[in-house]
Design a protein around this motif. Sequence first.
Motif, mmCIF file in Angstrom:
data_model
loop_
_atom_site.group_PDB
_atom_site.id
_atom_site.type_symbol
_atom_site.label_atom_id
_atom_site.label_comp_id
_atom_site.label_asym_id
_atom_site.label_seq_id
_atom_site.Cartn_x
_atom_site.Cartn_y
_atom_site.Cartn_z
ATOM 1 N N GLY A 237 -4.315 -12.756 -12.728
ATOM 2 C CA GLY A 237 -2.911 -12.560 -12.414
ATOM 3 C C GLY A 237 -2.268 -11.620 -13.410
ATOM 4 O O GLY A 237 -2.956 -10.943 -14.184
ATOM 5 N N VAL A 238 -0.945 -11.606 -13.426
ATOM 6 C CA VAL A 238 -0.239 -10.659 -14.288
ATOM 7 C C VAL A 238 -0.509 -10.935 -15.766
ATOM 8 O O VAL A 238 -0.523 -10.008 -16.591
ATOM 9 N N ASN A 255 7.955 -11.298 -13.450
ATOM 10 C CA ASN A 255 8.289 -12.349 -12.489
ATOM 11 C C ASN A 255 7.977 -11.916 -11.064
ATOM 12 O O ASN A 255 7.361 -12.663 -10.283
ATOM 13 N N ASP A 256 8.361 -10.692 -10.717
ATOM 14 C CA ASP A 256 8.132 -10.206 -9.355
ATOM 15 C C ASP A 256 6.644 -9.949 -9.089
ATOM 16 O O ASP A 256 6.153 -10.199 -7.981
ATOM 17 N N THR A 257 5.936 -9.429 -10.089
ATOM 18 C CA THR A 257 4.505 -9.171 -9.919
ATOM 19 C C THR A 257 3.745 -10.472 -9.702
ATOM 20 O O THR A 257 2.821 -10.542 -8.881
ATOM 21 N N VAL A 278 7.071 -6.777 -2.789
ATOM 22 C CA VAL A 278 8.024 -7.786 -3.243
ATOM 23 C C VAL A 278 9.229 -7.124 -3.878
ATOM 24 O O VAL A 278 9.098 -6.139 -4.611
ATOM 25 N N LYS A 279 10.383 -7.679 -3.636
ATOM 26 C CA LYS A 279 11.618 -7.253 -4.284
ATOM 27 C C LYS A 279 12.396 -8.500 -4.671
ATOM 28 O O LYS A 279 12.671 -9.342 -3.832
ATOM 29 N N PHE A 308 11.872 0.221 -1.813
ATOM 30 C CA PHE A 308 12.143 1.195 -2.873
ATOM 31 C C PHE A 308 12.353 0.452 -4.194
ATOM 32 O O PHE A 308 13.189 -0.439 -4.305
ATOM 33 N N GLY A 309 11.551 0.809 -5.208
ATOM 34 C CA GLY A 309 11.636 0.139 -6.500
ATOM 35 C C GLY A 309 11.016 -1.243 -6.513
ATOM 36 O O GLY A 309 11.328 -2.067 -7.380
ATOM 37 N N GLY A 310 10.118 -1.497 -5.557
ATOM 38 C CA GLY A 310 9.513 -2.816 -5.453
ATOM 39 C C GLY A 310 8.200 -2.949 -6.192
ATOM 40 O O GLY A 310 7.768 -2.057 -6.933
#
Length: 528
Positions: A237-238, A255-257, A278-279, A308-310
């Motif tokens: 994972g991250v 958190n988003d990753t 994910v956003k 965009f920016g996700g």
Amino acid sequence: MTQLVDLKRALISVSDKTGLLELGKALADRGVELLSTGGSAKALRDARLPVTDVADVTGFPEMMDGRVKTLHPKVHGGLLALRDNPEHLAAMQEHGIAGIDLLVVNLYPFEATVAKGADYDTAIENIDIGGPAMIRAAAKNHGFVSVVTDTEDYDALLQELDANGGATGYEFRQKLALNAYARTAAYDAAVSNWLANTLDVTPRRKAVAGTLAQTLRYGENPHQSAAFYTDGQARPGVATAVQHQGKELSYNNINDTDAAVELVAEFDPKNGPACVIVKHANPCGVSQGASLVGAYQAAFQCDQTSAFGGIIALNQTLDGPTASEICKIFTEVVIAPDADEEAKKIFAQKKNLRLLTMGALPDVTAASQTIRQVSGGYLVQDKDTGQILPSDLKVVTKRAPTAQELQDLLFAWKVAKHVKSNAIVYVKDGATIGIGAGQMSRVDSTRIAARKAQDMAEVLGLEAPLTQGSVVASDAFFPFADGLITAFEAGATALIQPGGSMRDDEVIAAADAAGLAMVFTGMRHFRH
């Protein structure tokens, strides 16, 4: 309080021998007397460094497989004695106890042993006793004693000695004591949590610990300080990923990753490539296709604005064609099991894009826990590892879903599990086409998801929204028929939901009246 303390005598007993010989030589060159035990003493002696065995100091040999070697007054007295207390000094002289000014100890590798899947007896044997006892003693007496528990502090110690003519300052010893107590606390937390998991009990006291991986620029917002700690688990994972390029990860990136990885891992690579976008911790596009680039394109078409920016997560090795497509818009992070050389070369042109590889996907069925802080305490629960098979589904309408509908229903159900409640997910042909997340009303989530699909239809120049002929997943039951009717009006033909509402009969009747197929899972996936 004594500020500077000359370092004359050191006790070194380490499990991790990284940097041991360099440290031992540096101390010996500064005239420091070295005491040591077992393998540490042998390593120092083999390097032709002068070293005294602790057994020669205590007069007792190491015994019971090394369990008893440092638990002795001549060790703990040397660590605990207050050098400015006449009574302590008199006791030291009477009993032949010499002071120990530096303790260098790192503990038996309990965490690593457990992470490798060791059996119960092996794990127990890797619980250190003498090490934590000495660390706590030295840390308590940091007014006079320096204690080093991490190999990364060796250089800082030597720099401190050079700066003070062979002595350590009080503030430096305070920081070492802090590190020492944090280490023993984390160690005890690992042991207690392992025992609780092994015995399958809810412990009276819950210990939470981690190792600092990164001090972050700020938290969710610039006025919040933040840091990233790892818990030592080997779960892909991250936290375990390798970052190949791009800026340092932020709090929101991490958190988003993590959210993206947990969702993409629901899709077995053997069943085809999958992509998750994910956003703000919610998926805004998910697809499983014949090719990785196709999966990305389908996921992107669910909600191009939010993408965009996700954050993008892939369940297979990132390839060149997919990398080229991703580079057409701004993306914060891309994470995958691996990336080929062509993809890396393409991404190298986007220096701010963060590329992470994790080697494998996490096992979403493996038991673990989630912890959330609330005012005055913590909420601890089992991770949601619930899985649904076709055989678990109960058809509750007159019409059963077709084979294609059933396939899409199961896909939508996997996605809904990772969408903030109230969650509604529209799916068609193995791709999300509308997602409604985090609304207080389930019917509002249904409307929002349908509206987003309508908006994308206009962007793509379609005659009708892709919700026509789609299926819908709801993470919890429909409390009224209004949500189901809204989905039907958007063009949905089949639904999957847990069931269990007092008005299930009313909702089923509405589905039958509309000619919809509906299945119950008997399992809820709230995600708050």
